[in-house]
Design a protein around this motif. Structure first.
Motif, PDB file in Angstrom:
ATOM      1  N   ASN A 155      30.745  39.317 114.086  1.00  0.00           N
ATOM      2  CA  ASN A 155      30.714  40.329 115.140  1.00  0.00           C
ATOM      3  C   ASN A 155      29.688  41.394 114.740  1.00  0.00           C
ATOM      4  O   ASN A 155      29.251  41.439 113.579  1.00  0.00           O
ATOM      5  N   ASP A 156      29.316  42.244 115.673  1.00  0.00           N
ATOM      6  CA  ASP A 156      28.421  43.353 115.353  1.00  0.00           C
ATOM      7  C   ASP A 156      29.160  44.369 114.485  1.00  0.00           C
ATOM      8  O   ASP A 156      30.389  44.512 114.575  1.00  0.00           O
ATOM      9  N   VAL A 157      28.407  45.098 113.682  1.00  0.00           N
ATOM     10  CA  VAL A 157      29.000  45.969 112.673  1.00  0.00           C
ATOM     11  C   VAL A 157      29.976  46.990 113.266  1.00  0.00           C
ATOM     12  O   VAL A 157      31.062  47.208 112.721  1.00  0.00           O
ATOM     13  N   LEU A 158      29.637  47.617 114.370  1.00  0.00           N
ATOM     14  CA  LEU A 158      30.490  48.664 114.918  1.00  0.00           C
ATOM     15  C   LEU A 158      31.684  48.110 115.683  1.00  0.00           C
ATOM     16  O   LEU A 158      32.619  48.857 115.980  1.00  0.00           O
ATOM     17  N   ASP A 159      31.646  46.818 115.974  1.00  0.00           N
ATOM     18  CA  ASP A 159      32.729  46.205 116.745  1.00  0.00           C
ATOM     19  C   ASP A 159      33.666  45.351 115.901  1.00  0.00           C
ATOM     20  O   ASP A 159      34.620  44.777 116.427  1.00  0.00           O
TER      21      ASP A 159
END
Length: 257
Positions: free
Chosen positions: A104-108
């Motif tokens: 997943n993307d880092v902030l998510d």
């Protein structure tokens, strides 16, 4: 003087426990060790692939037993090792293969996904190695083989827990190798490179990452699962008795660049 001959690679009379040993790369590890004479105990949460791998192992003239078990459950390591001893009377080889990758993307990235990956890829390997070492230390012999990854060495910007777990596997391998050497137990790792499997199919076919990866490999080709079988047999056999604390990359030279 240590004798070296063809029997140095023989696993006749040995018992190997392989987590996730019926599917994916684990299936090839099970087949490889049984080809050289080991009896196999496979533990996996689901029974997928059991029938197929059983036929192959038995055609190699070896015995195979199965246990359906979530290896992340509390107390699972004791339950699994006790089952191996009950079925075979001993344990010579542990292959910590079972694993998962979530991205997943880092902030998510979700906390529960972090825990899921760390618990399976790292914590379960630690607990199984710990219990197996208690058995092997009494035998004054044993092989523990932890499955690493290219992410044991590199970053993975969308697979944070996977990268952390595989870095952890490298550290665990070294620490256990040092601690268990006095008991004649060798602890090593196998780090597959980019191997053509169902799990990596999407990556192979990715129009950007697929060619990037292939170009990064000096051999110019992705690996196939069979290319991991020889290194696995080596690490499990007496041919590697003076090798410990090593994470062996089988990557076509990927890490060179």
């Amino acid at each position: 003087m240590v004798k070296f001959d063809q029997n140095s690679f023989s696993l006749k009379g040995k018992v190997a426990l392989i987590t996730g040993g019926a599917r994916g790369l684990g299936k090839y590890y099970s087949i490889a060790l049984s080809t050289y004479g080991a009896d196999i105990f496979i533990v996996s949460r689901k029974q997928d692939g059991w029938e197929e791998v059983q036929k192959i192992i038995e055609s190699n003239g070896q015995r195979v037993e199965f246990l359906s078990q979530d290896i992340t459950e509390p107390g699972a390591a004791d339950k699994i090792i006790n089952a191996v001893i009950r079925q075979f009377g001993k344990l010579d080889i542990l292959v910590n293969n079972a694993g998962i990758q979530l991205r997943n993307d880092v902030l998510d990235f979700k906390d529960e996904d972090w825990l899921k990956v760390i618990n399976l890829n790292l914590n379960a390997s630690y607990f199984l190695a710990h219990v197996a070492a208690k058995v092997m230390s009494k035998q004054r012999s044993g092989k523990i083989i932890n499955i690493g990854s290219m992410q044991s060495y590199r970053a993975g910007k969308r697979i944070f827990p996977y990268a952390a777990s595989k870095h952890g596997i490298l550290g665990l391998t070294k620490a256990y190798a040092d601690a268990l050497a006095p008991y004649n137990i060798q602890v090593n790792g196998l780090a597959p490179g980019y191997i053509m499997t169902d799990m990596t199919k999407a990556l192979q076919e990715d129009p950007v990452r697929g060619p990037e990866i292939k170009e990064h490999i000096p051999s110019g080709e992705w690996g196939v699962p069979e290319e991991l079988m020889g290194p696995m047999v080596f690490l499990a056999s007496s041919a590697s008795d003076y090798v410990t604390g090593v994470m062996l990359p089988v990557d076509g030279g990927y890490l060179l660049r």
